[in-house]
Each structure stands twice: as structure tokens, then as C-alpha cells.
Design a protein around this motif. Sequence first.
Motif, PDB file in Angstrom:
ATOM      1  N   LYS A 100       0.823  -1.212   0.000  1.00 64.00           N
ATOM      2  CA  LYS A 100       0.000   0.000   0.000  1.00 64.00           C
ATOM      3  C   LYS A 100       0.857   1.262   0.000  1.00 64.00           C
ATOM      4  N   LYS A 141      -3.388   1.296   9.107  1.00 61.63           N
ATOM      5  CA  LYS A 141      -3.484   0.116   8.231  1.00 61.63           C
ATOM      6  C   LYS A 141      -2.199  -0.686   8.183  1.00 61.63           C
ATOM      7  N   THR A 146      -5.549  -7.187   3.644  1.00 60.29           N
ATOM      8  CA  THR A 146      -6.512  -7.310   2.556  1.00 60.29           C
ATOM      9  C   THR A 146      -7.874  -7.696   3.135  1.00 60.29           C
ATOM     10  N   GLN A 147      -8.922  -7.446   2.385  1.00 60.01           N
ATOM     11  CA  GLN A 147     -10.303  -7.742   2.787  1.00 60.01           C
ATOM     12  C   GLN A 147     -10.699  -7.030   4.076  1.00 60.01           C
ATOM     13  N   GLY A 148     -10.097  -5.857   4.311  1.00 60.38           N
ATOM     14  CA  GLY A 148     -10.486  -5.067   5.471  1.00 60.38           C
ATOM     15  C   GLY A 148      -9.814  -5.488   6.769  1.00 60.38           C
ATOM     16  N   GLN A 177      -3.516   7.199   8.311  1.00 61.63           N
ATOM     17  CA  GLN A 177      -4.220   7.906   7.253  1.00 61.63           C
ATOM     18  C   GLN A 177      -5.379   8.740   7.786  1.00 61.63           C
ATOM     19  N   GLU A 178      -5.543   9.885   7.204  1.00 62.48           N
ATOM     20  CA  GLU A 178      -6.700  10.737   7.460  1.00 62.48           C
ATOM     21  C   GLU A 178      -7.975   9.892   7.287  1.00 62.48           C
ATOM     22  N   ILE A 180     -11.589   9.560   6.170  1.00 65.27           N
ATOM     23  CA  ILE A 180     -12.527  10.297   5.315  1.00 65.27           C
ATOM     24  C   ILE A 180     -13.941  10.004   5.827  1.00 65.27           C
ATOM     25  N   ASP A 187     -17.454   3.299  -0.328  1.00 68.25           N
ATOM     26  CA  ASP A 187     -16.394   3.597  -1.284  1.00 68.25           C
ATOM     27  C   ASP A 187     -16.868   3.171  -2.666  1.00 68.25           C
ATOM     28  N   PHE A 210     -17.166   0.868   9.465  1.00 72.89           N
ATOM     29  CA  PHE A 210     -16.711   1.889   8.510  1.00 72.89           C
ATOM     30  C   PHE A 210     -16.051   1.280   7.285  1.00 72.89           C
ATOM     31  N   ARG A 211     -15.760  -0.033   7.331  1.00 75.11           N
ATOM     32  CA  ARG A 211     -15.095  -0.688   6.200  1.00 75.11           C
ATOM     33  C   ARG A 211     -16.136  -1.268   5.245  1.00 75.11           C
ATOM     34  N   SER A 212     -16.057  -0.872   3.997  1.00 70.06           N
ATOM     35  CA  SER A 212     -17.104  -1.244   3.052  1.00 70.06           C
ATOM     36  C   SER A 212     -16.833  -2.574   2.339  1.00 70.06           C
ATOM     37  N   ASN A 213     -15.743  -3.262   2.683  1.00 74.77           N
ATOM     38  CA  ASN A 213     -15.414  -4.528   2.010  1.00 74.77           C
ATOM     39  C   ASN A 213     -16.616  -5.477   2.024  1.00 74.77           C
ATOM     40  N   MET A 259      -7.869   4.918  -2.449  1.00 77.59           N
ATOM     41  CA  MET A 259      -7.463   4.188  -1.260  1.00 77.59           C
ATOM     42  C   MET A 259      -6.505   3.088  -1.619  1.00 77.59           C
ATOM     43  N   GLU A 260      -6.856   2.331  -2.647  1.00 78.14           N
ATOM     44  CA  GLU A 260      -5.950   1.264  -3.068  1.00 78.14           C
ATOM     45  C   GLU A 260      -6.300   0.798  -4.472  1.00 78.14           C
TER      46      GLU A 260
HETATM   47  P1  ADP Z   1      -8.103  -3.653   2.385  1.00 79.00           P
HETATM   48  O1  ADP Z   1      -6.938  -3.818   1.470  1.00 79.00           O
HETATM   49  O2  ADP Z   1      -8.018  -4.546   3.570  1.00 79.00           O
HETATM   50  O3  ADP Z   1      -9.405  -3.728   1.647  1.00 79.00           O
HETATM   51  P2  ADP Z   1      -8.526  -0.783   2.503  1.00 79.00           P
HETATM   52  O4  ADP Z   1      -7.434   0.218   2.559  1.00 79.00           O
HETATM   53  O5  ADP Z   1      -9.240  -0.936   1.219  1.00 79.00           O
HETATM   54  O6  ADP Z   1      -7.962  -2.187   3.008  1.00 79.00           O
HETATM   55  O7  ADP Z   1      -9.584  -0.421   3.645  1.00 79.00           O
HETATM   56  C1  ADP Z   1     -10.741  -1.219   3.905  1.00 79.00           C
HETATM   57  C2  ADP Z   1     -12.000  -0.353   3.976  1.00 79.00           C
HETATM   58  O8  ADP Z   1     -11.894   0.578   5.060  1.00 79.00           O
HETATM   59  C3  ADP Z   1     -12.229   0.501   2.745  1.00 79.00           C
HETATM   60  O9  ADP Z   1     -12.953  -0.214   1.771  1.00 79.00           O
HETATM   61  C4  ADP Z   1     -13.008   1.696   3.285  1.00 79.00           C
HETATM   62  O10 ADP Z   1     -14.395   1.423   3.353  1.00 79.00           O
HETATM   63  C5  ADP Z   1     -12.459   1.843   4.700  1.00 79.00           C
HETATM   64  N1  ADP Z   1     -11.367   2.841   4.716  1.00 79.00           N
HETATM   65  C6  ADP Z   1     -10.065   2.602   4.459  1.00 79.00           C
HETATM   66  N2  ADP Z   1      -9.328   3.716   4.550  1.00 79.00           N
HETATM   67  C7  ADP Z   1     -10.183   4.713   4.869  1.00 79.00           C
HETATM   68  C8  ADP Z   1     -10.031   6.119   5.117  1.00 79.00           C
HETATM   69  N3  ADP Z   1      -8.836   6.701   5.050  1.00 79.00           N
HETATM   70  N4  ADP Z   1     -11.148   6.836   5.410  1.00 79.00           N
HETATM   71  C9  ADP Z   1     -12.355   6.225   5.478  1.00 79.00           C
HETATM   72  N5  ADP Z   1     -12.562   4.913   5.280  1.00 79.00           N
HETATM   73  C10 ADP Z   1     -11.507   4.146   4.975  1.00 79.00           C
END
Ligand code: ADP
Length: 301
Positions: A100, A141, A146-148, A177-178, A180, A187, A210-213, A259-260
Motif C-alpha cells: 500500500k 493500516k 486485505t479484505q479489510g 491515514q486521514e 474520510i 467507497d 466503517f469498512r465497506s469490504n 485508497m488502493e
Molecule cells: P483492504 O486492502 O483490507 O481492503 P482498505 O485500505 O481498502 O484495506 O480499507 C478497507 C475499507 O476501510 C475501505 O474499503 C473503506 O471502506 C475503509 N477505509 C479505508 N481507509 C479509509 C479512510 N482513510 N477513510 C475512510 N474509510 C476508509
Amino acid sequence: MRIAILSRNENLYSTRRLKEAGEARGHQVDIIDTLHCYMDITSSNPTVRYHGEVLPRYDAVIPRIGASITFYGTAVVRQFEMMGTFCVNESVAISRSRDKLRSLQLLSRKGIGLPRTGFASKPDKIQDLIKNVGGAPLVIKLLEGTQGIGVVLAETNKAAESVIEAFMGLKANILVQEFIKEAGGADIRCFVVGDKVVAAMKRQAAEGEFRSNLHRGGAAQLVRLSKEERATAVNAAKAMGLNLCGVDILQSNHGPVVMEVNSSPGLEGIEIATKKDVADLVFQFIEKNAKPNANRTRGKG
Ligand code: ADP
Ligand code: MG
């Protein structure tokens, strides 16, 4: 054409769909288990061996390299590149996408919108690291999560400090990371093939998350991209040197931020949410672009 899909599991939705779509377009498609490939790397006539035999010359290879086998998987892809076989994603680009930090540095150089992000390996400047990305709430992070899994939201500076200390104590590489917040737990996954976003979906995190995975219970739906979001996704894919990827974007109040970038994006979620035949589009891309010795390492790092 004769095309190989490098995949550990022929029963995965993405692998099955790709085989089906390729065959429907009249190609011969073989599924090759990446970890069962082996090779003599010193031979002047590079080949890949599989179950005691040399694999035929493929016109194209679709690498589907899982995060857990990046090292060996990219070596196999590299061997195909040495043979002059067209690989839809080249090995260097796959390696880049798995880290990342490296990815964000490459995207930053191209001026692509990113969440404010910091990185450190020593715990002595944690407070400054936190301050520098704008303070809590912030996201911490693992570099190779991966996968949240390995993504933590710290609501206060104190919590952030403890989490960072804990990860560093475990010698884990992390970035800070900030958060969002305005993205509201959603996302956008942009599925890029070549230089186009061919499908896009919005993923909304489950209640209280908060993780949309999708692996974390997120729900997906079709979304229309703004011009700026579309350009961000295409530029991100280009900066990474990936022809086939999923670019994940957050809608921040300072524009779309990446984000990635995922080099083996799943087909199931996106095909169901958008009802698009994404697998077919991958083969259309291959038909246009697969030529011997067409891979060249793009970009640096
Ligand atoms: P992974 O590789 O495990 O999927 P991500 O960096 O994609 O990791 O983060 C997983 C989820 O967390 C994202 O899909 C998003 O919903 C949430 N997320 C990650 N970084 C941020 C951020 N800086 N601000 C807000 N939400 C975030
Ligand atoms: Mg992700």
C-alpha cells in the motif's frame, strides 16, 4: 487464441467466469494452478513446467495472483514475460499493487488525489506522525492487509497512539491515514480494463462498520461516476502500470481520493451489482492487445 488463467482455484467465481467468457469468444482457455508451475530459470529457452510437462506457448496469460502467494506468483508471471507471452498484468505492476505504501507513493508522484497519509517505522515520533495527518479520528493500516483485515479506526489521538505502538511492537509495517468521515462508510470500486472504467459499484459498509469490504458485510450497488472519479481511476491504473484492476475511491470533501488499487479484482460483486459482462470485456482487451513481447515495464518503482 490459446490463453492461460493463472489461478489457484478453478471453482472461484472469477476464474470460472473468465474461462466461460473466453470460450464463448472461441478461445482455448486453460486454468493453471500457479503454485504447481515450476521452471528452470537459467535455461536460455525459458519455459514453464506443469505436472511433468512443458506448458504450450500461450498467446496471453491472465494472472490472478492471490495476496498470500505474491512472491511465487509474480515469479511465475515473470517467467511467462521472459518467454515473450503477453501477460494482462505484468509482474512488476502486481508487486507494486501489493504494497500500500509503494502504491500511494507512485500515485502521489502522478498527482492523483489521496487521503493524507503518513508512514514511520520508529515509535519515537508517533505524536508528530498523528498530528501531521490531521489528528484523530484516523485510520491505521497494515501495509499488506486485505479484505479489510488490518484496517483500524482510531477515534482519539490516545487510541491512535496505543494502536500504532502495538503494531510497531509487533514489528508490523503500518501507515496512518486521514479518516474520510464524509464518505459515510462507502467507497467506489472502479473496474478498469485497459484505459477504461468498464464498470463501477458503490459499496456501503454494514451498520456500525466503517469498512465497506464485501467480505466485511458491505452491500454493493451500481453507481454513475463523475468525470473526475472516472479520470482518477484511469490515471491510477496507468500510474500502477495495471491493465486490469480495481481502483477503490473514497468521495472526500477534497475530491475523489484513491485508497488502493487491486491487481486481482473479483468479478462476482461487480458483475452482480452492474449486470455487466466484465469477463467478456477482459477478452476483448486481450484480443486487441495480445502480441508476443508486448509487455514492457511501465513506470518506475
Ligand atoms: P483492504 O486492502 O483490507 O481492503 P482498505 O485500505 O481498502 O484495506 O480499507 C478497507 C475499507 O476501510 C475501505 O474499503 C473503506 O471502506 C475503509 N477505509 C479505508 N481507509 C479509509 C479512510 N482513510 N477513510 C475512510 N474509510 C476508509
Ligand atoms: Mg480494500
